[in-house]
Design an enzyme around this catalytic site. Structure first.
Site, PDB file in Angstrom:
ATOM      1  CB  CYS A  77       5.334  81.135  98.038  1.00  0.00           C
ATOM      2  SG  CYS A  77       5.373  79.611  98.999  1.00  0.00           S
TER       3      CYS A  77
ATOM      4  CD  GLU B 146      10.249  76.050 106.107  1.00  0.00           C
ATOM      5  OE1 GLU B 146      10.514  76.695 107.140  1.00  0.00           O
ATOM      6  OE2 GLU B 146       9.279  76.304 105.375  1.00  0.00           O
TER       7      GLU B 146
ATOM      8  CG  ASN C  13       0.841  82.470 102.518  1.00  0.00           C
ATOM      9  OD1 ASN C  13       1.531  82.394 103.539  1.00  0.00           O
ATOM     10  ND2 ASN C  13       1.298  82.093 101.339  1.00  0.00           N
TER      11      ASN C  13
ATOM     12  CD  GLU D 183       8.576  79.222 101.019  1.00  0.00           C
ATOM     13  OE1 GLU D 183       8.498  79.854  99.939  1.00  0.00           O
ATOM     14  OE2 GLU D 183       7.645  79.103 101.814  1.00  0.00           O
TER      15      GLU D 183
END
Length: 540
Positions: A339, A514, A205, A305
């Site tokens: 997400c 991150e 994505n 993640e």
């Protein structure tokens, strides 16, 4: 780019949309056509051209500073999600190909870890500069293989490059600590060291940003990497690898491999090979759990993640117009395929009708089509599985009494992967969208009464990545932000991603962070040194 001209017929019944018929003036290369639905825009075949065609890497992966094919010669096809047409082929690396890439990263690790932070900073900065110089071509590749509109793709390239810039500035600032010892005469200090070879697995994505968000901190601290790019969108990753080569990144430090049919065995090698000391994965929760089990065999350092089910809460003291704007960007960015997209939009009853009307009006103005058409606001979904899930969620809500305010249908005349941007009102918690991540352009509006009620419902999920809420009550801001069970909270904003901000979730949305200063630590180990020779008196 020369589009092939096509006339579009809406999948929506003419009776239902007669009042929405309108004629639009299109670019000179496109004939004037009737549009039978307000979303529809030309879904033409467009063949993009790169300013630098050498950035389009077919049939090869980047290993040990060289472009190589799979040992077996096996390849897989990559198709344009907007047109279904073939873009090209990439190597389907297998287990042995992956072992070879790991060996290259291992050989490069010792010399690279000994480089100074300043030299690694310069490498990352040069890589950043090259991404900026080639931003148009990178955006073209993103739109071609992912489908997102060019404006979104250009934004992603900027975001992706900024991770290299951010971590280039962190590389010279890897600090340890001096710690007072409880034992007289002892001295204690810590050293931050690179963890070693890292296996990175990235999603489709954000084909540019997800690879730079992982590689940036890894290289900043002195790690080497093997990055498995997504099978749906490999060409952006390979172009970024080419720019690494031009930036002078030493052979073996960055290795980018591709796979589709062989993805499970590639993932197993990255998670079980003892040479790999760290794995970072962005993707679904079920796959994350599988990789975590595989990593347990060698107890690797791990960052995950994973999926989300983000609540977006609008309280009755909110600025409704600002909340609508925030919900639009949070829910419909990349056609809902992120997400951290708002998955459940809760609106307090005092402003529910106003919010729903203004929100639906904004969505009606969206234009769906090929991302290379500059007037298009939203492109296709990535593949038919994504379309099927979105359609199932809409049909489930409709069958249980929800009201479709806008959209709600597939758009087959544009192509197999297009779905109308959709707003659904009067959602309830027994509907699939309340507990499952939609990952598509569908916004469900849930009315609620009290603060305590909505926080309880928002937290009633196994995942906790992001959450958003709009309120002008400062006490409520602190209260709700602290009670939402998520890793990231957006207050009076629908956009929370920033290279300077720690990105990650809680519960089954994973662990680790991150970006930001915290992202550096994910690729380091802390070594403690105790020196016991300080207790002797000074020599005379």
């Amino acid at each position: 780019m020369a589009p092939i001209q096509k006339t579009i017929v809406s999948p929506v019944s003419r009776a239902a949309t007669r009042s929405q018929f309108r004629r639009k003036t299109l670019p000179m290369t496109v004939p004037r056509i009737f549009l039978t639905h307000p979303y529809i825009r030309l879904a033409s075949t467009m063949v993009p051209k790169l300013k630098d065609p050498s950035l389009f890497k077919q049939h090869v992966c980047y290993v040990n500073g060289e472009w190589i094919k799979a040992r077996s010669g096996k390849t897989f096809e990559v198709n344009d999600p907007a047109t279904g047409e073939l873009i090209g082929t990439c190597p389907d690396f297998d287990a042995q190909d992956t072992e070879n890439a790991i060996a290259a990263a291992d050989a490069a690790f010792e010399p690279f870890r000994k480089t100074t932070g300043r030299s690694r900073s310069k490498l990352l900065r040069k890589w950043y500069d090259l991404m900026v110089e080639n931003a148009d071509d990178l955006a073209t590749l993103i739109t071609w293989e992912n489908g997102k509109p060019m404006a979104d793709a250009k934004g992603e390239v900027t975001y992706a490059a900024n991770f290299f810039e951010w971590f280039s500035e962190e590389a010279p600032r890897i600090y340890g600590d001096t710690i007072p010892s409880s034992t007289p005469g002892n001295r204690v200090w810590t050293i931050k060291e690179p963890v070693g070879v890292c296996g990175l697995i990235t999603p489709w994505n954000f084909p540019a940003a997800m690879i730079t968000r992982k590689i940036g901190p890894a290289l900043a601290v002195g790690c080497t990497v093997v990055c498995k790019s997504p099978g749906e969108t490999p060409y952006t990753s390979l172009a970024i690898a080419e720019l690494a080569h031009r930036a002078g990144v030493p052979a073996g430090v960055v290795n980018v491999i591709t796979a589709l049919d062989n993805t499970p065995e590639v993932g197993k090698v990255l998670t079980t090979n003892p040479t790999v000391r760290k794995v970072s994965f962005t993707g679904s929760t079920p796959v994350g759990k599988l990789l975590m089990r595989q990593c347990s065999s060698t107890l690797k350092k791990l960052s995950l993640e994973l999926g989300g089910n983000a609540p977006f809460i609008v309280f009755d003291d909110a600025d409704v117009d600002a909340a609508v704007a925030g919900a639009i960007i949070s829910k419909f960015r990349s056609s809902g395929q992120t997400c951290v997209c708002a998955n459940r939009i809760f609106v307090q009853r005092g402003v529910y009708d106003e919010f729903a009307a203004k929100f639906a009006a904004k969505v009606r103005d969206f234009t769906v089509g090929n991302g290379f058409d500059t007037s298009v606001t939203h492109g296709p979904l990535i593949h038919h599985r994504a379309i099927d899930k979105v359609d199932q969620h809409v049909r489930d809500a409709e069958s249980k009494g929800a009201t479709i305010l806008v959209g709600g249908q597939k758009m087959p005349d544009l192509g197999p992967n297009f779905f109308q941007p959709t707003v659904i009102g009067n959602m309830t918690t027994d509907m699939a969208m309340a507990s499952e991540e939609t990952f598509g352009p569908v916004a469900g509006l849930f009315p609620f009464d009290t603060e305590g009620e909505v926080v309880q419902i928002a937290n009633a999920t196994s995942v906790g990545l992001a959450g958003y809420f709009f309120s002008r009550d400062l006490a409520r801001v602190y209260r709700v932000a602290e009670h939402l069970e998520v890793g990231m909270v957006g207050v009076n904003t629908g956009l929370i991603s920033d290279p300077a901000s720690p990105f990650g979730g809680v519960k089954e949305s994973g662990f680790g962070r991150e970006g930001s200063l915290y992202g550096i630590g994910e690729y380091q180990v802390t070594k403690m040194v105790t020196y016991g020779g300080m207790g002797l008196p000074l020599q005379k």
